[in-house]
Design a protein around this motif. Structure first.
Motif, PDB file in Angstrom:
ATOM      1  N   ILE A 154       0.856  -1.183   0.000  1.00  0.00           N
ATOM      2  CA  ILE A 154       0.000   0.000   0.000  1.00  0.00           C
ATOM      3  C   ILE A 154       0.897   1.241   0.000  1.00  0.00           C
ATOM      4  N   ILE A 155       0.699   2.114  -0.997  1.00  0.00           N
ATOM      5  CA  ILE A 155       1.490   3.359  -1.013  1.00  0.00           C
ATOM      6  C   ILE A 155       0.592   4.539  -0.635  1.00  0.00           C
ATOM      7  N   ASN A 156       1.248   5.642  -0.267  1.00  0.00           N
ATOM      8  CA  ASN A 156       0.558   6.851   0.196  1.00  0.00           C
ATOM      9  C   ASN A 156      -0.357   6.527   1.373  1.00  0.00           C
ATOM     10  N   ALA A 157       0.143   5.694   2.251  1.00  0.00           N
ATOM     11  CA  ALA A 157      -0.670   5.206   3.358  1.00  0.00           C
ATOM     12  C   ALA A 157      -0.680   6.138   4.561  1.00  0.00           C
ATOM     13  N   GLU A 158       0.042   7.226   4.483  1.00  0.00           N
ATOM     14  CA  GLU A 158       0.102   8.147   5.612  1.00  0.00           C
ATOM     15  C   GLU A 158      -1.263   8.789   5.839  1.00  0.00           C
ATOM     16  N   GLU A 159      -1.694   8.772   7.079  1.00  0.00           N
ATOM     17  CA  GLU A 159      -2.972   9.372   7.424  1.00  0.00           C
ATOM     18  C   GLU A 159      -2.748  10.757   8.012  1.00  0.00           C
ATOM     19  N   GLU A 160      -3.545  11.720   7.556  1.00  0.00           N
ATOM     20  CA  GLU A 160      -3.453  13.076   8.072  1.00  0.00           C
ATOM     21  C   GLU A 160      -4.737  13.391   8.836  1.00  0.00           C
ATOM     22  N   ASP A 161      -4.589  13.843  10.089  1.00  0.00           N
ATOM     23  CA  ASP A 161      -5.741  14.207  10.924  1.00  0.00           C
ATOM     24  C   ASP A 161      -6.766  13.074  11.001  1.00  0.00           C
ATOM     25  N   ASP A 162      -6.295  11.862  11.162  1.00  0.00           N
ATOM     26  CA  ASP A 162      -7.140  10.674  11.268  1.00  0.00           C
ATOM     27  C   ASP A 162      -7.980  10.410  10.023  1.00  0.00           C
ATOM     28  N   GLU A 163      -7.647  11.054   8.931  1.00  0.00           N
ATOM     29  CA  GLU A 163      -8.330  10.827   7.665  1.00  0.00           C
ATOM     30  C   GLU A 163      -7.388  10.078   6.731  1.00  0.00           C
ATOM     31  N   PRO A 164      -7.845   8.994   6.105  1.00  0.00           N
ATOM     32  CA  PRO A 164      -6.974   8.291   5.162  1.00  0.00           C
ATOM     33  C   PRO A 164      -6.628   9.182   3.966  1.00  0.00           C
ATOM     34  N   SER A 165      -5.442   8.996   3.448  1.00  0.00           N
ATOM     35  CA  SER A 165      -4.990   9.751   2.282  1.00  0.00           C
ATOM     36  C   SER A 165      -5.851   9.395   1.076  1.00  0.00           C
ATOM     37  N   VAL A 166      -6.194  10.404   0.262  1.00  0.00           N
ATOM     38  CA  VAL A 166      -7.009  10.155  -0.925  1.00  0.00           C
ATOM     39  C   VAL A 166      -6.216   9.469  -2.023  1.00  0.00           C
ATOM     40  N   ASP A 167      -4.889   9.585  -1.961  1.00  0.00           N
ATOM     41  CA  ASP A 167      -4.037   8.991  -2.983  1.00  0.00           C
ATOM     42  C   ASP A 167      -3.622   7.561  -2.643  1.00  0.00           C
ATOM     43  N   ILE A 168      -4.232   6.966  -1.637  1.00  0.00           N
ATOM     44  CA  ILE A 168      -3.846   5.621  -1.214  1.00  0.00           C
ATOM     45  C   ILE A 168      -4.052   4.643  -2.378  1.00  0.00           C
ATOM     46  N   ASN A 169      -3.072   3.767  -2.574  1.00  0.00           N
ATOM     47  CA  ASN A 169      -3.137   2.811  -3.682  1.00  0.00           C
ATOM     48  C   ASN A 169      -2.575   1.486  -3.192  1.00  0.00           C
ATOM     49  N   SER A 170      -3.263   0.413  -3.492  1.00  0.00           N
ATOM     50  CA  SER A 170      -2.906  -0.895  -2.960  1.00  0.00           C
ATOM     51  C   SER A 170      -2.783  -1.920  -4.078  1.00  0.00           C
ATOM     52  N   ASP A 171      -1.699  -2.678  -4.053  1.00  0.00           N
ATOM     53  CA  ASP A 171      -1.505  -3.784  -4.993  1.00  0.00           C
ATOM     54  C   ASP A 171      -1.221  -5.046  -4.203  1.00  0.00           C
ATOM     55  N   ILE A 172      -1.730  -6.154  -4.695  1.00  0.00           N
ATOM     56  CA  ILE A 172      -1.505  -7.447  -4.053  1.00  0.00           C
ATOM     57  C   ILE A 172      -0.613  -8.282  -4.963  1.00  0.00           C
ATOM     58  N   VAL A 173       0.454  -8.824  -4.354  1.00  0.00           N
ATOM     59  CA  VAL A 173       1.394  -9.660  -5.104  1.00  0.00           C
ATOM     60  C   VAL A 173       1.432 -11.035  -4.445  1.00  0.00           C
ATOM     61  N   GLN A 174       1.282 -12.061  -5.271  1.00  0.00           N
ATOM     62  CA  GLN A 174       1.367 -13.437  -4.777  1.00  0.00           C
ATOM     63  C   GLN A 174       2.708 -14.024  -5.195  1.00  0.00           C
ATOM     64  N   PHE A 175       3.435 -14.512  -4.196  1.00  0.00           N
ATOM     65  CA  PHE A 175       4.730 -15.154  -4.427  1.00  0.00           C
ATOM     66  C   PHE A 175       4.529 -16.664  -4.316  1.00  0.00           C
ATOM     67  N   THR A 176       4.952 -17.390  -5.347  1.00  0.00           N
ATOM     68  CA  THR A 176       4.894 -18.853  -5.300  1.00  0.00           C
ATOM     69  C   THR A 176       6.313 -19.391  -5.406  1.00  0.00           C
ATOM     70  N   TYR A 177       6.526 -20.571  -4.833  1.00  0.00           N
ATOM     71  CA  TYR A 177       7.874 -21.127  -4.743  1.00  0.00           C
ATOM     72  C   TYR A 177       7.798 -22.591  -4.348  1.00  0.00           C
ATOM     73  N   ALA A 178       8.928 -23.268  -4.500  1.00  0.00           N
ATOM     74  CA  ALA A 178       9.100 -24.634  -3.992  1.00  0.00           C
ATOM     75  C   ALA A 178       9.974 -24.520  -2.741  1.00  0.00           C
ATOM     76  N   ARG A 179       9.779 -25.417  -1.799  1.00  0.00           N
ATOM     77  CA  ARG A 179      10.531 -25.377  -0.543  1.00  0.00           C
ATOM     78  C   ARG A 179      11.312 -26.666  -0.348  1.00  0.00           C
ATOM     79  N   SER A 180      12.474 -26.533   0.269  1.00  0.00           N
ATOM     80  CA  SER A 180      13.224 -27.711   0.707  1.00  0.00           C
ATOM     81  C   SER A 180      13.884 -27.364   2.031  1.00  0.00           C
ATOM     82  N   GLU A 181      14.013 -28.352   2.887  1.00  0.00           N
ATOM     83  CA  GLU A 181      14.633 -28.129   4.190  1.00  0.00           C
ATOM     84  C   GLU A 181      16.091 -28.552   4.136  1.00  0.00           C
ATOM     85  N   GLU A 182      16.932 -27.750   4.755  1.00  0.00           N
ATOM     86  CA  GLU A 182      18.366 -28.012   4.797  1.00  0.00           C
ATOM     87  C   GLU A 182      18.798 -28.042   6.262  1.00  0.00           C
ATOM     88  N   TYR A 183      19.459 -29.118   6.656  1.00  0.00           N
ATOM     89  CA  TYR A 183      19.894 -29.265   8.044  1.00  0.00           C
ATOM     90  C   TYR A 183      21.054 -28.317   8.331  1.00  0.00           C
TER      91      TYR A 183
END
Length: 177
Positions: A99-128
């Motif tokens: 979320i960018i421009n997330a700063e709130e002024e006087d308890d009011e959310p910023s009008v320029d607030i913009n939110s993007d959702i990113v999904q990260f996918t991957y394979a996992r392996s455990e290493e001792y």
């Protein structure tokens, strides 16, 4: 004779105490303590760049970062061009809201607030690592997909720089905005 018995009992106690200390010190090995310098599961390193000038690092203004399955913020109103975020060790995907421009002024959310959702996918392996540190997760085949509405995205492009996450010394993903 009584004096000899007392000295023998004292000597016996001292010998028993020293034997106990020696056994305890031999039982604790260096491997029983996980050093702070030991590398454990690495976080995903993101670098933010200017979309118009791709060689210039550019911090997103007043960015918040939070996991989509959790209401608590990972980062709150930061202005950094590099961050490291954790990935789930018990699943093959993690989703974050940036979320960018997330700063709130006087308890009011910023009008320029913009939110993007990113999904990260991957394979996992455990290493001792060691008996004290146990295992670490190594991520491979990293992929990132922008899952929010395409018309209002502040993120213009996502580039995978390193698809294996083994350390936190290099950028794994570059985000252009």
């Amino acid at each position: 004779m009584l004096r000899i018995k007392i000295k023998m009992k004292s000597l016996y106690k001292v010998a028993l105490g020293l034997s106990g200390i020696i056994l305890l010190s031999l039982g604790c090995q260096r491997d029983d303590i996980c050093s702070e310098t030991t590398q454990t599961t690495s976080r995903l390193v993101l670098s933010f760049y200017d979309a118009d000038n791709v060689n210039v690092l550019k911090a997103p203004p007043n960015m918040n970062v939070k996991a989509t399955d959790n209401d608590s913020l990972l980062f709150e109103t930061i202005n950094q061009n590099n961050i490291a975020i954790p990935l789930k060790t018990d699943g093959n995907s993690t989703e974050y809201e940036f979320i960018i421009n997330a700063e709130e002024e006087d308890d009011e959310p910023s009008v320029d607030i913009n939110s993007d959702i990113v999904q990260f996918t991957y394979a996992r392996s455990e290493e001792y690592i060691s008996r004290a540190c146990s295992y670490k997760v190594v991520y491979s085949n990293l992929n990132a997909v922008l899952t929010s509405e395409p018309n209002s995205n502040w993120i213009k492009n996502i580039v995978i720089e390193e698809s294996n996450i083994e350390d936190e010394t290099t950028t794994h993903i570059s985000i252009y905005h």
